[in-house]
Design a protein around this motif. Structure first.
Motif, short mmCIF file in Angstrom:
data_model
loop_
_atom_site.label_atom_id
_atom_site.label_comp_id
_atom_site.label_asym_id
_atom_site.label_seq_id
_atom_site.Cartn_x
_atom_site.Cartn_y
_atom_site.Cartn_z
N GLU A 134 37.87 -0.85 -73.21
CA GLU A 134 38.54 0.22 -72.39
C GLU A 134 40.07 -0.29 -72.28
OE1 GLU A 134 38.33 0.94 -67.46
OE2 GLU A 134 36.40 0.76 -68.55
N ASN A 135 40.36 -1.61 -72.32
CA ASN A 135 41.96 -1.95 -72.44
C ASN A 135 42.36 -1.97 -73.74
OD1 ASN A 135 41.65 -2.28 -69.41
ND2 ASN A 135 41.23 -4.44 -69.67
N ASN A 136 41.62 -1.55 -74.72
CA ASN A 136 41.98 -1.61 -76.20
C ASN A 136 41.43 -0.50 -76.94
OD1 ASN A 136 43.40 -2.90 -78.37
ND2 ASN A 136 41.47 -3.86 -78.89
#
Length: 141
Positions: free
Chosen positions: A56-58
């Motif tokens: 999600e953050n990458n």
């Protein structure tokens, strides 16, 4: 003409399309307006699919652009398309995603040949997009 199209499509009857996708789950994204200005020329870029994947953050993004030409394309030609696709994705998605050069794939469907932009970056295929645009501009002036 129709027979030729059927012959091309028949090659893909038992083809495993998953070899083109990253092995993680994909989210398919909308395709923004397809005209990018490059060196003062409007260039139309029309990928068939744009997808995101990863943590999600990458999140990474990539795309597939299917093209065909009766005589088929050389690797250098496919490299031009993959570079244009990379710029397209960078233009529209770089704020929210990592643009993965290997996932900027162009497929010559008549030859079943796939070229990613990573081959241009690695020098396996020359970067010809800017030079090609310069030649086009020279002919227009």
């Amino acid at each position: 003409m129709y027979k030729r199209n059927i012959d091309i499509l028949t090659k893909y009857q038992n083809f495993d399309f998953s070899e083109w996708w990253p092995s993680t789950s994909l989210n398919f994204l909308p395709k923004p307006q397809s005209i990018l200005e490059m060196h003062g020329l409007p260039i139309q870029i029309r990928p068939q699919q744009i997808f995101s994947y990863g943590a999600e953050n990458n999140q990474s993004v990539g795309g597939i652009w299917l093209i065909t030409w009766l005589q088929g394309y050389k690797d250098e030609d496919l490299g031009i398309y993959s570079e244009a696709l990379f710029r397209y994705l960078s233009s529209y998605y770089s704020e929210d995603y990592i643009i993965n050069p290997a996932a900027c794939m162009v497929v010559d469907i008549s030859k079943m040949k796939v070229i990613g932009y990573d081959k241009v970056i690695d020098g396996e295929i020359p970067s010809l997009l800017d030079a090609s645009i310069a030649k086009i501009k020279a002919h227009l002036n």
